[in-house]
Enzyme design. Structure first.
Site, short mmCIF file in Angstrom:
data_model
loop_
_atom_site.label_atom_id
_atom_site.label_comp_id
_atom_site.label_asym_id
_atom_site.label_seq_id
_atom_site.Cartn_x
_atom_site.Cartn_y
_atom_site.Cartn_z
N ASN A 231 15.37 -41.86 31.57
CA ASN A 231 15.96 -42.85 32.46
C ASN A 231 16.18 -44.18 31.72
O ASN A 231 15.32 -44.61 30.95
CB ASN A 231 15.02 -43.07 33.65
CG ASN A 231 15.57 -44.07 34.65
OD1 ASN A 231 16.69 -43.93 35.14
ND2 ASN A 231 14.79 -45.09 34.97
N SER A 232 17.33 -44.80 31.95
CA SER A 232 17.65 -46.13 31.40
C SER A 232 17.59 -46.07 29.86
O SER A 232 18.32 -45.30 29.25
CB SER A 232 16.70 -47.17 31.98
OG SER A 232 17.14 -48.47 31.66
N MET A 233 16.73 -46.84 29.20
CA MET A 233 16.63 -46.75 27.74
C MET A 233 16.24 -45.33 27.31
O MET A 233 16.51 -44.92 26.18
CB MET A 233 15.62 -47.77 27.22
CG MET A 233 15.46 -47.79 25.71
SD MET A 233 14.28 -49.08 25.23
CE MET A 233 13.87 -48.56 23.56
#
Length: 413
Positions: A231-233
């Site tokens: 998720n995300s980074m």
């Protein structure tokens, strides 16, 4: 999506939208989020902390009262919300790593989540995954207690989120569909940064490897059907790991990232090579001043620099920018991924615009680019505010890719 709150502070608005999004899987309630947000002074990190802490304390007390009276579902729901609100409370405090409010709110967040975890059927199990000379904290979600091997999603958060938050960002949605889940915090993420002082590392295959080793000791895990979700980074960390560890049967980059160095080099004058040289230089007072001015002018830059220094162990904004250069799947790394890969992309991503498309273009494996739009209410970074839509599409792809999950449609109580 135009800001509903904090129109002049995009970072505060995004974190509010993120909280609204967690309503879907029990991490917030609409009224609680609105009244808390209305009390916060825009741009004021102390105000943000104080108001979210007050709400978290109140909701946690509701949970304890409900549990005392034997109301297990009410207690579970309250503890889930309180956990997320405590996570919010300490979110903007990392500019001073010694601030005691960080550990107070973080520990309360974990404690509330673990209270809630024990009230699920079957319980969500806190786990400690062997890693180098320590352990990584995480959670094992089982669809049931039969011990039947099932497809399993191994997942982790990104630059600023916790394993506890992953309940609302993929874990609960996966279990509903018959997948077991193993979520964890790696180095630099809250469960290891706050108490162990571990910092992010770019070679994330060295993190995922031990986690998969542990997963394969569990009888509930089908070794041929392990998916990895970042998720995300995590949208660059998961592809990096999958490139070198082919035990991963399917990869989900939520959202996809090809090269974080682009984020820190693009504002620096000159070409990429010159920007990298300046970021890595022993001294560059001119660039230091430019970065300080950028932090003063932009709430998003201010937060990102402070958070980055905290999780990377960097002594200055420029040192954080230099550290970010190592987080990529360039130089043929993306091309090493062999498993089917889903790359998600938000049309109005305020952090990593264009990165999912770059990652997708460099993949040679079976691949799909899943785009989310403003018309769907899903165009923000990691589809914040549109979790039901996002995970329906993500897990429908995973069903079709790995074969339908055992007991698909099973709902936890």
């Amino acid at each position: 999506m135009e800001p509903v709150f904090f129109p002049d502070d995009p970072q505060f608005w995004f974190e509010t939208l993120r909280t609204f999004g967690h309503i879907t899987y029990g991490g917030a309630d609409f009224g609680e989020t609105v009244v808390t947000t209305q009390r916060i002074k825009a741009g004021d990190y102390d105000s943000w902390h104080d108001e979210w802490l007050a709400t978290a304390d109140r909701v946690a007390d509701e949970g304890r009262t409900a549990l005392t009276h034997g109301h297990r579902i009410s207690a579970r729901d309250a503890f889930l919300r309180a956990s997320n609100y405590y996570r919010n409370a300490e979110f903007f405090l990392h500019g001073d790593a010694t601030d005691p409010r960080i550990l107070h709110a973080y520990d309360a967040s974990v404690a509330c989540f673990r209270e809630a975890a024990g009230l699920f059927t079957p319980p969500i199990e806190p786990i400690a995954i062997p890693y180098e000379n320590t352990t990584l904290p995480g959670y094992l979600y089982r669809v049931d207690d039969s011990g039947t091997p099932r497809p399993t999603v191994v997942m982790f958060n990104g630059f600023d989120g916790s394993a506890e938050e992953m309940h609302f960002v993929g874990a609960a949605a996966a279990v509903e569909r018959g997948y077991n889940v193993l979520s964890f915090d790696g180095p630099g993420q809250p469960g290891t940064r706050h108490h162990q002082g571990l910092l992010f590392r770019p070679d994330w295959e060295s993190v995922v490897g031990p986690v998969l080793d542990h997963a394969l000791t569990l009888p509930e895990v089908d070794p041929a059907r392990i998916a990895l979700l970042g998720n995300s980074m995590g949208g660059v960390l998961a592809p990096r790991a999958a490139a070198f560890d082919h035990r991963v049967a399917a990869l989900i980059a939520f959202d996809g990232i090809y090269d974080l160095g682009t984020i820190t080099t693009s504002p620096v004058p000159g070409d990429r090579a010159e920007a990298e040289r300046r970021l890595r230089a022993d001294h560059d007072p001119e660039l230091d001043a430019v970065l300080e001015e950028a932090m003063a002018a932009s709430p998003m830059v201010r937060w990102a620099m402070q958070q980055g220094m905290y999780v990377m162990g960097a002594e200055s904004p420029r040192a954080f920018g230099a550290a970010y250069l190592d987080y990529h799947v360039r130089e043929g790394i993306a091309e090493k991924i062999t498993c089917p890969t889903l790359v998600c992309a938000g049309a109005d991503d305020g952090f990593f615009a264009g990165q999912p498309e770059l990652l997708y273009a460099h993949l040679n494996c079976p691949k799909k680019l899943l785009e989310f739009t403003a018309e769907q209410g899903a165009a923000a970074h990691c589809q914040a505010g549109a979790q039901r839509l996002a995970f329906a599409r993500v897990y429908d792809w995973l069903d079709e890719t790995m074969g339908a999950a055992a007991s698909a449609g099973s709902v936890r109580s």
